[in-house]
Design a protein around this motif. Structure first.
Motif, PDB file in Angstrom:
ATOM      1  N   LYS A  45       0.952  -1.115  -0.015  1.00 20.77           N
ATOM      2  CA  LYS A  45      -0.086   0.049   0.015  1.00 20.77           C
ATOM      3  C   LYS A  45       1.024   1.263   0.055  1.00 20.77           C
ATOM      4  O   LYS A  45       1.515   1.375  -1.180  1.00 20.77           O
ATOM      5  CB  LYS A  45      -0.941  -0.082   1.191  1.00 20.77           C
ATOM      6  N   ASP A  46       0.937   2.045   1.114  1.00 20.29           N
ATOM      7  CA  ASP A  46       1.461   3.275   1.000  1.00 20.29           C
ATOM      8  C   ASP A  46       2.834   3.314   1.840  1.00 20.29           C
ATOM      9  O   ASP A  46       3.509   4.279   2.075  1.00 20.29           O
ATOM     10  CB  ASP A  46       0.624   4.511   1.620  1.00 20.29           C
ATOM     11  N   TRP A  47       3.473   2.133   1.789  1.00 21.31           N
ATOM     12  CA  TRP A  47       4.735   2.025   2.661  1.00 21.31           C
ATOM     13  C   TRP A  47       5.624   1.188   1.740  1.00 21.31           C
ATOM     14  O   TRP A  47       5.125  -0.017   0.949  1.00 21.31           O
ATOM     15  CB  TRP A  47       4.487   1.308   4.060  1.00 21.31           C
ATOM     16  N   THR A  48       6.861   1.386   1.826  1.00 20.99           N
ATOM     17  CA  THR A  48       7.980   0.527   1.283  1.00 20.99           C
ATOM     18  C   THR A  48       9.148   0.462   1.829  1.00 20.99           C
ATOM     19  O   THR A  48       9.389   1.166   2.710  1.00 20.99           O
ATOM     20  CB  THR A  48       8.377   1.061  -0.237  1.00 20.99           C
ATOM     21  N   GLN A 146      -4.501   5.378  11.491  1.00 22.54           N
ATOM     22  CA  GLN A 146      -4.534   5.485  10.383  1.00 22.54           C
ATOM     23  C   GLN A 146      -3.700   6.561   9.447  1.00 22.54           C
ATOM     24  O   GLN A 146      -3.011   6.253   8.439  1.00 22.54           O
ATOM     25  CB  GLN A 146      -6.006   5.615   9.879  1.00 22.54           C
ATOM     26  N   THR A 147      -3.446   7.703  10.137  1.00 24.26           N
ATOM     27  CA  THR A 147      -2.721   8.660   9.405  1.00 24.26           C
ATOM     28  C   THR A 147      -1.957   9.549  10.726  1.00 24.26           C
ATOM     29  O   THR A 147      -2.342   9.888  11.694  1.00 24.26           O
ATOM     30  CB  THR A 147      -3.646   9.827   8.646  1.00 24.26           C
ATOM     31  N   LEU A 148      -0.386   9.677  10.216  1.00 26.63           N
ATOM     32  CA  LEU A 148       0.328  10.386  10.734  1.00 26.63           C
ATOM     33  C   LEU A 148       0.175  11.977  10.195  1.00 26.63           C
ATOM     34  O   LEU A 148       0.623  12.279   9.258  1.00 26.63           O
ATOM     35  CB  LEU A 148       1.606  10.009  10.746  1.00 26.63           C
ATOM     36  N   GLU A 149      -0.021  13.020  11.003  1.00 21.70           N
ATOM     37  CA  GLU A 149      -0.101  14.348  10.668  1.00 21.70           C
ATOM     38  C   GLU A 149       1.034  15.279  11.107  1.00 21.70           C
ATOM     39  O   GLU A 149       1.298  15.164  12.241  1.00 21.70           O
ATOM     40  CB  GLU A 149      -1.351  15.041  10.943  1.00 21.70           C
ATOM     41  N   LEU A 150       1.491  16.028  10.050  1.00 24.10           N
ATOM     42  CA  LEU A 150       2.396  17.105  10.557  1.00 24.10           C
ATOM     43  C   LEU A 150       1.596  18.422  10.613  1.00 24.10           C
ATOM     44  O   LEU A 150       0.821  19.149   9.788  1.00 24.10           O
ATOM     45  CB  LEU A 150       3.261  17.422   9.389  1.00 24.10           C
ATOM     46  N   LEU A 157      -0.225  20.686   8.163  1.00 26.25           N
ATOM     47  CA  LEU A 157       0.437  20.709   6.814  1.00 26.25           C
ATOM     48  C   LEU A 157       0.415  19.668   5.731  1.00 26.25           C
ATOM     49  O   LEU A 157       0.233  19.993   4.459  1.00 26.25           O
ATOM     50  CB  LEU A 157       2.178  20.895   7.054  1.00 26.25           C
ATOM     51  N   ALA A 158       0.474  18.432   6.201  1.00 28.71           N
ATOM     52  CA  ALA A 158       0.408  17.081   5.245  1.00 28.71           C
ATOM     53  C   ALA A 158       0.042  15.983   6.251  1.00 28.71           C
ATOM     54  O   ALA A 158       0.528  16.020   7.487  1.00 28.71           O
ATOM     55  CB  ALA A 158       1.867  17.134   4.545  1.00 28.71           C
ATOM     56  N   GLY A 159      -0.376  14.660   5.621  1.00 22.21           N
ATOM     57  CA  GLY A 159      -0.328  13.437   6.273  1.00 22.21           C
ATOM     58  C   GLY A 159       0.450  12.413   5.556  1.00 22.21           C
ATOM     59  O   GLY A 159       0.772  12.523   4.580  1.00 22.21           O
ATOM     60  N   VAL A 160       0.965  11.521   6.419  1.00 23.14           N
ATOM     61  CA  VAL A 160       1.440  10.267   6.063  1.00 23.14           C
ATOM     62  C   VAL A 160       0.541   9.148   6.420  1.00 23.14           C
ATOM     63  O   VAL A 160       0.296   8.960   7.432  1.00 23.14           O
ATOM     64  CB  VAL A 160       2.875  10.170   6.778  1.00 23.14           C
ATOM     65  N   SER A 161       0.125   8.530   5.315  1.00 26.17           N
ATOM     66  CA  SER A 161      -0.717   7.163   5.255  1.00 26.17           C
ATOM     67  C   SER A 161       0.025   6.249   6.073  1.00 26.17           C
ATOM     68  O   SER A 161       1.266   5.687   5.783  1.00 26.17           O
ATOM     69  CB  SER A 161      -1.390   6.810   3.892  1.00 26.17           C
ATOM     70  N   LEU A 162      -0.665   5.351   6.893  1.00 26.19           N
ATOM     71  CA  LEU A 162      -0.107   4.203   7.777  1.00 26.19           C
ATOM     72  C   LEU A 162      -0.518   3.092   7.152  1.00 26.19           C
ATOM     73  O   LEU A 162      -0.373   1.792   7.820  1.00 26.19           O
ATOM     74  CB  LEU A 162      -0.488   4.261   9.268  1.00 26.19           C
ATOM     75  N   ALA A 163      -1.228   2.963   6.077  1.00 28.63           N
ATOM     76  CA  ALA A 163      -1.890   1.807   5.246  1.00 28.63           C
ATOM     77  C   ALA A 163      -0.366   1.203   4.641  1.00 28.63           C
ATOM     78  O   ALA A 163       0.290   1.419   3.908  1.00 28.63           O
ATOM     79  CB  ALA A 163      -2.742   2.275   4.136  1.00 28.63           C
ATOM     80  N   GLY A 164      -0.316  -0.012   5.264  1.00 25.95           N
ATOM     81  CA  GLY A 164       0.720  -1.039   4.936  1.00 25.95           C
ATOM     82  C   GLY A 164       2.020  -1.017   5.923  1.00 25.95           C
ATOM     83  O   GLY A 164       2.944  -1.880   5.695  1.00 25.95           O
ATOM     84  N   SER A 165       2.039  -0.107   6.729  1.00 24.74           N
ATOM     85  CA  SER A 165       2.965   0.324   7.668  1.00 24.74           C
ATOM     86  C   SER A 165       3.328  -0.893   8.391  1.00 24.74           C
ATOM     87  O   SER A 165       4.631  -1.438   8.668  1.00 24.74           O
ATOM     88  CB  SER A 165       2.888   1.381   8.560  1.00 24.74           C
TER      89      SER A 165
END
Length: 363
Positions: A45-48, A146-150, A157-165
């Motif tokens: 998903k949103d992690w690699t 679900q989401t890490l926000e800055l 400012l922006a969010g980092v998805s935790l889907a796949g973390s």
């Protein structure tokens, strides 16, 4: 945004010419750079994540692809029981970003043990390195959101998805032998840190002594690429970006430009004599575990005669937010892989943050 296969499907393929003769005394085979196996890459998903051949792993969490601005989280950890993870947060709005204090929240709520993060600004955005204690608390908290926000001064400012973390961090633990130990990121257990395997030793690469480059032509003969179906013999007709370098007395690396595209130039390589005779086509070793063992078409190349090092920078797309950067060293007998950085997903990551897939060490 889309990823690309790191093993070579995105590289143009060029057919080998017929009738090439062997160069007596030059490399007949290309040596793989050591016996260590690269762990490879993992995307969910949103992690690699990428792990290299000595055991260092780097995981990335990205903004959702639907977001207007890019942010990403970098979790990096060396091998070995004593190695602690480091965490960096990057926010790139596409223009200059000033230094600021960020608060990280999880689904809109404060994260225990994670205070303000000071972000250094630059023309390419801003980044904050989280303290070791805060990094441990943040990684522990990621499993429940679900989401890490800055957030800056109360403004998201922006969010980092935790889907796949969870899946990617578990894969990192598994590659480093941490699952079931007290050092694991996601699946801790009772086994002590001493149970974690130590880092592997990087292969040692010795470059051949440099030689004079006096008397070499600037360009390779056009005849080298004319028989190759996938090369454009008219590319950069007046001033092609060729590599012509003497590897040893009487042994020359001929690297004519093969094709030119919007953001990548491809080159093919031959080892031959001083007059481009007795040629042998060169294939360069890829890391163990790659989809292909070697590559005979390189992109955006350079050669440093002092260190006998050939470099390649392959852009997965024009933004240069995915691709590979590689170095090979002439040992006197073959080209050996020295280093490869890679970013398998096109998600806004600067080349400065691309992690290593393969690490060698100069003797």
């Amino acid at each position: 945004m889309s990823g690309w296969p790191p093993g070579g499907g995105w590289r143009c393929q060029v057919a080998e010419s017929a009738g090439r003769a062997l160069l007596v005394g030059a490399a007949a085979l290309l040596a793989m750079a050591g016996a260590a196996d690269a762990a490879g890459t993992k995307t969910v998903k949103d992690w690699t994540a990428v792990c290299d051949n000595v055991g260092t792993c780097t995981a990335f969490g990205f903004s959702p692809e639907t977001d207007d601005t890019d942010a990403y989280l970098v979790v990096r950890r060396a091998a070995g029981g004593a190695a602690a993870p480091s965490v960096t947060v990057v926010f790139d709005p596409g223009d200059k970003e000033l230094a600021a204090d960020w608060r990280l929240t999880l689904d809109g709520k404060p994260i225990a043990g994670v205070g303000l993060a000071h972000a250094a600004g630059s023309d390419g955005g801003a980044r904050a390195r989280i303290s070791p204690a805060a990094a441990a608390a943040l990684i522990e908290a990621l499993r429940g959101g679900q989401t890490l926000e800055l957030v800056e001064a109360g403004k998201p400012l922006a969010g980092v998805s935790l889907a796949g973390s969870a899946a990617v961090l578990l894969w990192v633990d598994d590659q480093q032998g941490r699952v079931g130990t007290v050092t694991a990121l996601t699946r801790k257990g009772p086994k002590p840190a001493s149970a974690v395997p130590p880092p592997a030793a990087p292969p040692l690469i010795a470059a051949a002594a440099p030689v004079s480059q006096a008397g070499l032509p600037k360009y390779a003969p056009k005849s080298l690429i004319k028989p190759l179906e996938d090369c454009d013999s008219s590319v950069s007709m007046d001033k092609p970006d060729d590599i012509v370098a003497r590897l040893a007395p009487g042994v020359v690396l001929w690297g004519p430009e093969c094709q030119m595209a919007a953001y990548n130039e491809t080159s093919v390589f031959f080892v031959g004599d001083e007059h481009a005779g007795h040629l042998r086509r060169v294939s360069f070793p890829e890391p163990p575990g790659s989809e292909q063992a070697s590559d005979d078409v390189l992109m955006n190349v350079g050669f440093e005669t002092r260190t006998q090092t050939l470099t390649s920078f392959s852009k997965g797309r024009g933004l240069a937010d995915c691709g590979a950067s590689e170095q090979w060293v002439w040992t006197g007998k073959a080209f050996a892989l020295l280093h490869e950085d890679i970013m398998p997903e096109c998600r806004g990551v600067s080349p400065d943050d691309w992690p290593a897939l393969f690490v060698g060490k100069r003797r």
